[in-house]
Structures are given as C-alpha cells and as structure tokens.
Design a protein around this motif. Structure first.
Motif, PDB file in Angstrom:
ATOM      1  N   ALA A 252       0.845  -1.211   0.000  1.00 18.01           N
ATOM      2  CA  ALA A 252       0.000   0.000   0.000  1.00 18.01           C
ATOM      3  C   ALA A 252       0.878   1.259   0.000  1.00 18.01           C
ATOM      4  N   VAL A 253       2.064   1.140   0.624  1.00 18.30           N
ATOM      5  CA  VAL A 253       2.989   2.290   0.669  1.00 18.30           C
ATOM      6  C   VAL A 253       3.751   2.395  -0.652  1.00 18.30           C
ATOM      7  N   THR A 254       4.276   1.278  -1.132  1.00 19.96           N
ATOM      8  CA  THR A 254       5.050   1.340  -2.396  1.00 19.96           C
ATOM      9  C   THR A 254       4.135   1.757  -3.556  1.00 19.96           C
ATOM     10  N   ASP A 255       2.879   1.367  -3.510  1.00 16.60           N
ATOM     11  CA  ASP A 255       1.943   1.804  -4.560  1.00 16.60           C
ATOM     12  C   ASP A 255       1.765   3.327  -4.528  1.00 16.60           C
ATOM     13  N   LYS A 256       1.712   3.875  -3.310  1.00 20.09           N
ATOM     14  CA  LYS A 256       1.546   5.339  -3.179  1.00 20.09           C
ATOM     15  C   LYS A 256       2.775   6.058  -3.736  1.00 20.09           C
ATOM     16  N   ILE A 257       3.959   5.516  -3.419  1.00 16.74           N
ATOM     17  CA  ILE A 257       5.198   6.161  -3.894  1.00 16.74           C
ATOM     18  C   ILE A 257       5.268   6.067  -5.418  1.00 16.74           C
ATOM     19  N   ASN A 258       4.898   4.898  -5.947  1.00 14.36           N
ATOM     20  CA  ASN A 258       4.944   4.729  -7.405  1.00 14.36           C
ATOM     21  C   ASN A 258       3.949   5.666  -8.092  1.00 14.36           C
ATOM     22  N   ALA A 259       2.798   5.859  -7.482  1.00 14.01           N
ATOM     23  CA  ALA A 259       1.785   6.763  -8.069  1.00 14.01           C
ATOM     24  C   ALA A 259       2.335   8.194  -8.096  1.00 14.01           C
ATOM     25  N   ALA A 260       3.014   8.575  -7.027  1.00 13.99           N
ATOM     26  CA  ALA A 260       3.600   9.936  -6.965  1.00 13.99           C
ATOM     27  C   ALA A 260       4.731  10.064  -7.982  1.00 13.99           C
ATOM     28  N   LEU A 261       5.495   8.967  -8.151  1.00 21.56           N
ATOM     29  CA  LEU A 261       6.583   8.983  -9.146  1.00 21.56           C
ATOM     30  C   LEU A 261       6.007   9.187 -10.541  1.00 21.56           C
ATOM     31  N   ARG A 262       4.929   8.485 -10.842  1.00 18.57           N
ATOM     32  CA  ARG A 262       4.315   8.602 -12.182  1.00 18.57           C
ATOM     33  C   ARG A 262       3.861  10.038 -12.458  1.00 18.57           C
ATOM     34  N   VAL A 263       3.334  10.714 -11.438  1.00 19.72           N
ATOM     35  CA  VAL A 263       2.912  12.121 -11.604  1.00 19.72           C
ATOM     36  C   VAL A 263       4.159  12.982 -11.845  1.00 19.72           C
ATOM     37  N   ALA A 264       5.202  12.742 -11.057  1.00 20.79           N
ATOM     38  CA  ALA A 264       6.430  13.556 -11.161  1.00 20.79           C
ATOM     39  C   ALA A 264       7.060  13.431 -12.544  1.00 20.79           C
ATOM     40  N   LEU A 265       7.055  12.213 -13.089  1.00 24.01           N
ATOM     41  CA  LEU A 265       7.708  11.993 -14.391  1.00 24.01           C
ATOM     42  C   LEU A 265       6.913  12.628 -15.531  1.00 24.01           C
ATOM     43  N   LYS A 266       5.711  13.089 -15.249  1.00 25.22           N
ATOM     44  CA  LYS A 266       4.929  13.779 -16.288  1.00 25.22           C
ATOM     45  C   LYS A 266       4.991  15.289 -16.078  1.00 25.22           C
ATOM     46  N   ASP A 267       5.723  15.711 -15.030  1.00 26.84           N
ATOM     47  CA  ASP A 267       5.804  17.140 -14.694  1.00 26.84           C
ATOM     48  C   ASP A 267       6.627  17.864 -15.763  1.00 26.84           C
ATOM     49  N   PRO A 268       5.994  18.803 -16.514  1.00 22.08           N
ATOM     50  CA  PRO A 268       6.712  19.450 -17.631  1.00 22.08           C
ATOM     51  C   PRO A 268       8.015  20.124 -17.206  1.00 22.08           C
ATOM     52  N   ASP A 269       8.027  20.694 -16.006  1.00 29.63           N
ATOM     53  CA  ASP A 269       9.240  21.383 -15.529  1.00 29.63           C
ATOM     54  C   ASP A 269      10.360  20.376 -15.288  1.00 29.63           C
ATOM     55  N   PHE A 270       9.988  19.212 -14.693  1.00 30.51           N
ATOM     56  CA  PHE A 270      10.992  18.166 -14.444  1.00 30.51           C
ATOM     57  C   PHE A 270      11.555  17.671 -15.780  1.00 30.51           C
ATOM     58  N   ILE A 271      10.665  17.425 -16.732  1.00 27.17           N
ATOM     59  CA  ILE A 271      11.094  16.908 -18.046  1.00 27.17           C
ATOM     60  C   ILE A 271      12.009  17.935 -18.732  1.00 27.17           C
ATOM     61  N   LYS A 272      11.634  19.207 -18.632  1.00 28.67           N
ATOM     62  CA  LYS A 272      12.440  20.262 -19.285  1.00 28.67           C
ATOM     63  C   LYS A 272      13.857  20.301 -18.686  1.00 28.67           C
ATOM     64  N   ARG A 273      13.928  20.229 -17.346  1.00 26.43           N
ATOM     65  CA  ARG A 273      15.245  20.267 -16.685  1.00 26.43           C
ATOM     66  C   ARG A 273      16.092  19.078 -17.131  1.00 26.43           C
ATOM     67  N   GLU A 274      15.474  17.918 -17.166  1.00 26.36           N
ATOM     68  CA  GLU A 274      16.213  16.705 -17.541  1.00 26.36           C
ATOM     69  C   GLU A 274      16.717  16.828 -18.974  1.00 26.36           C
ATOM     70  N   GLU A 275      15.826  17.216 -19.887  1.00 28.07           N
ATOM     71  CA  GLU A 275      16.193  17.238 -21.318  1.00 28.07           C
ATOM     72  C   GLU A 275      17.262  18.291 -21.596  1.00 28.07           C
ATOM     73  N   ALA A 276      17.240  19.379 -20.829  1.00 28.68           N
ATOM     74  CA  ALA A 276      18.259  20.435 -21.034  1.00 28.68           C
ATOM     75  C   ALA A 276      19.655  19.898 -20.720  1.00 28.68           C
ATOM     76  N   LEU A 277      19.718  18.823 -19.953  1.00 27.96           N
ATOM     77  CA  LEU A 277      21.020  18.253 -19.565  1.00 27.96           C
ATOM     78  C   LEU A 277      21.259  16.903 -20.239  1.00 27.96           C
ATOM     79  N   GLY A 278      20.546  16.670 -21.353  1.00 28.14           N
ATOM     80  CA  GLY A 278      20.821  15.460 -22.138  1.00 28.14           C
ATOM     81  C   GLY A 278      20.129  14.204 -21.633  1.00 28.14           C
ATOM     82  N   ALA A 279      19.361  14.303 -20.548  1.00 25.71           N
ATOM     83  CA  ALA A 279      18.713  13.106 -19.983  1.00 25.71           C
ATOM     84  C   ALA A 279      17.348  12.895 -20.635  1.00 25.71           C
ATOM     85  N   VAL A 280      16.881  11.643 -20.619  1.00 24.42           N
ATOM     86  CA  VAL A 280      15.563  11.308 -21.168  1.00 24.42           C
ATOM     87  C   VAL A 280      14.725  10.699 -20.041  1.00 24.42           C
ATOM     88  N   VAL A 281      13.572  11.284 -19.772  1.00 22.71           N
ATOM     89  CA  VAL A 281      12.705  10.766 -18.702  1.00 22.71           C
ATOM     90  C   VAL A 281      12.023   9.486 -19.202  1.00 22.71           C
TER      91      VAL A 281
END
Ligand code: MLT
Length: 315
Positions: A252-281
C-alpha cells in the motif's frame, strides 16, 4: 490488530517527511536527479517534504547498504542508478543483495555520459587524446566516484577498449571529482551529461566523446562525436536512475510512492530540466516496480560478463 495498524499506517502515509538517500556526494549527477525528482514528487506525496541524505563512498554501495538496512516503512528510500546492477560483479562481498533486499519503485530517466579532460590537457580532440595517452602511459589520472559507480564503469570500458591502464582516483561523487578536474589535479573523467553539460557549454573542460551510439541533440553536445564514430566500436554506456525502498515495505505504501513517481515523471518542468542536460525521462513500462525489477535483472546479466572481461582494469 497488527494488520489493522499496518493498514492504518499505510492509509496515512506519508504523514512525516520522507528521506531519499543519494549514494554519492551533493552536487553530482545522482544528487541532481534526486533533488529535481523530490521537487516534482512533493505535491503528489501529499505536500510532505522530501529530504535528501547524501551518503557517499564505495561507489554508491554504502548508501545502498544504508537503505537495505533501513526500516521498511517507506520513509527511507534510495535513488540509485545502473551501479546497483554492476556493483555485485565488482565486490566480492556486498552487504546487500540487489534483487532480494529492495522493493522496486520504478525507473526515472536515462542519462548519456561524456568523456572529458582537464582544461590544460594538450589534446583538443579524440585523435590527439589517443596520442597523448600513448605518450603518457603510466602517468594518466582517471577520476571516478568509486568502484561500482557509473563513472567507474565507463572508465573501465574506456581502459579495456583502448588497452591502456590508467591510475584511477576515486571520489565520493563526480561533483568533487569535477572540482579536481577543473583544477588540473586529474586528467580525465567519464561522467554523466547532467553533470558535464554546463562545464562543456562554458568551455571549462575539454570534451572528446559521448558514450551513446547516436549523437545527442542537446545544443552544447550535438557536435560531440560518439565513441563508436571515433573507432571505439560498440562503446555504448547510458546510465539509468531509479527509486528503491527496503524489502518488506508494505505494498500500500510502495503503490503510493509509485503513483507519486508517475505524476512527477509527467511534470513538464521536471522533463524540461532533464532534457536540457541530455537526460531522457522514462515513459514506458519500467516506471512500474515489476518492470523496473525485470530490467535490473537484465542489466545484471548484461554487465556482469562485460565487467569480468574488462576485469583487469577494475582495480
Ligand atoms: C557515478 O556513478 O559516477 C555517480 O553518478 C557520480 C555522482 O552521482 O556523483
């Protein structure tokens, strides 16, 4: 009663700050991913603060050990990378078993690496670097973040591909290593673009190659040749990052963390920061814990024979 308490605890999770252990020094590539991810996960984790705990040393295995031994309540997580799958081949006795001692929470990104040199190194391209290496055999200092680190793995493959032994200089992370490279104390380093793009853009280090099979599209890196192009055929190193919890953390806890991770990986600001440094989300099934674990198993099977073949360079 215990079951009821566990269910109640999971229902309230997280009701206090969550710690993410980064197994390398602050300011390096792993730390950068962790802090950017923590920012993007805060809201989906109910607004709880997420604290970064840098535990450097032994190529990331000290930090991984700390989390493997932590309470399995979801309040101590590990942000690690490919090193969690290469360390088992490089250490005779690890204090944890990569596949048995963690709950797999999902993957985050994939990061290319770059081969860089100190600003005073008298070689301005890979061909000149090869000549300099041949002329300085026995005196070359290669920085990394310890045995099992991504920078160690890349350095291992570099030495075995070029058949040149280098003196490796370990640090608690590639942030302190970068300081010494900029200061000329060490000659070379293979490090992730999340840590090297800024220095390359500022012209503060020499850059010789990227370690991916295709050139990168990041403006500062698009003209940097791949190792494969430069004749080091088949050289291909990309470093992925992922999130782990101690074994036994309630689903029940790991599911909550994974759900939050999935939201974070769709965060446009996070994706922009990653891509500016050559990383791919990551945006495929590996965001899920089960697929993440399957991928790590495959990575262990992929890297073990490669590391063993290059073994003489592994210190
Ligand atoms: C490494 O494996 O080289 C680490 O990612 C370096 C770091 O994060 O400091």
């Amino acid at each position: 009663v215990t079951l009821l308490c566990a269910a109640a605890t999971a229902a309230e999770y997280p009701d206090r700050p969550v710690t993410i252990v980064v197994p390398f020094a602050a300011g390096g590539p792993t730390d950068k991913v962790a802090r950017d991810l923590a920012e993007a996960m805060r809201k989906p984790m109910g607004g709880q603060s997420i604290i970064i705990d840098n535990v450097g040393g032994a190529g990331g295995t000290l930090g991984a050990t700390k989390v493997a031994r932590a309470a399995n309540d979801g309040y101590t997580l590990l942000l690690h990378h490919a090193g969690i799958s290469t360390a088992p081949t490089l250490y005779r006795k690890l204090a944890y078993n990569t596949l048995d001692d963690f709950e797999y929470l999902g993957m985050i990104n994939e990061v290319p690496m770059t081969l860089i040199g100190r600003p005073t190194l008298p070689a301005n391209n890979f061909a000149e670097l090869r000549k300099w290496l041949d002329a300085n055999k026995g005196k070359i200092n290669l920085a990394n973040a310890g045995i099992g680190a991504a920078s160690h793995l890349c350095g291992l493959l570099l030495q075995s591909s070029l058949k040149i032994d280098m003196q490796t200089v370990p640090y608690k992370g590639t942030a302190p290593a970068m300081n010494d490279l900029l200061g000329g104390q060490v000659d070379l380093m293979c490090d992730q673009t999340t840590n090297t793009t800024g220095q390359i853009e500022a012209g503060k280090v020499k850059v010789y190659a990227v370690t991916t099979t295709k050139r990168l599209t990041t403006p500062a890196l698009k003209n940097v040749p791949t190792m494969d192009e430069l004749g080091v055929k088949g050289f291909n190193v990309t470093i992925w990052h992922a999130l782990y919890a101690p074994k036994g953390t309630p689903k029940a806890v790991t599911d909550k963390i994974n759900a939050a991770l999935r939201v974070a990986l769709k965060d446009p600001d996070f994706i922009k920061r990653e891509e500016a440094l050559g990383a791919v989300v990551v945006n495929d099934a590996r965001i899920g814990g089960a697929e993440h674990k399957k991928f790590v198993e495959a990575e262990i099977n992929k890297w073990s024979p490669i590391i063993k073949a290059a073994g003489q360079y592994a210190e």
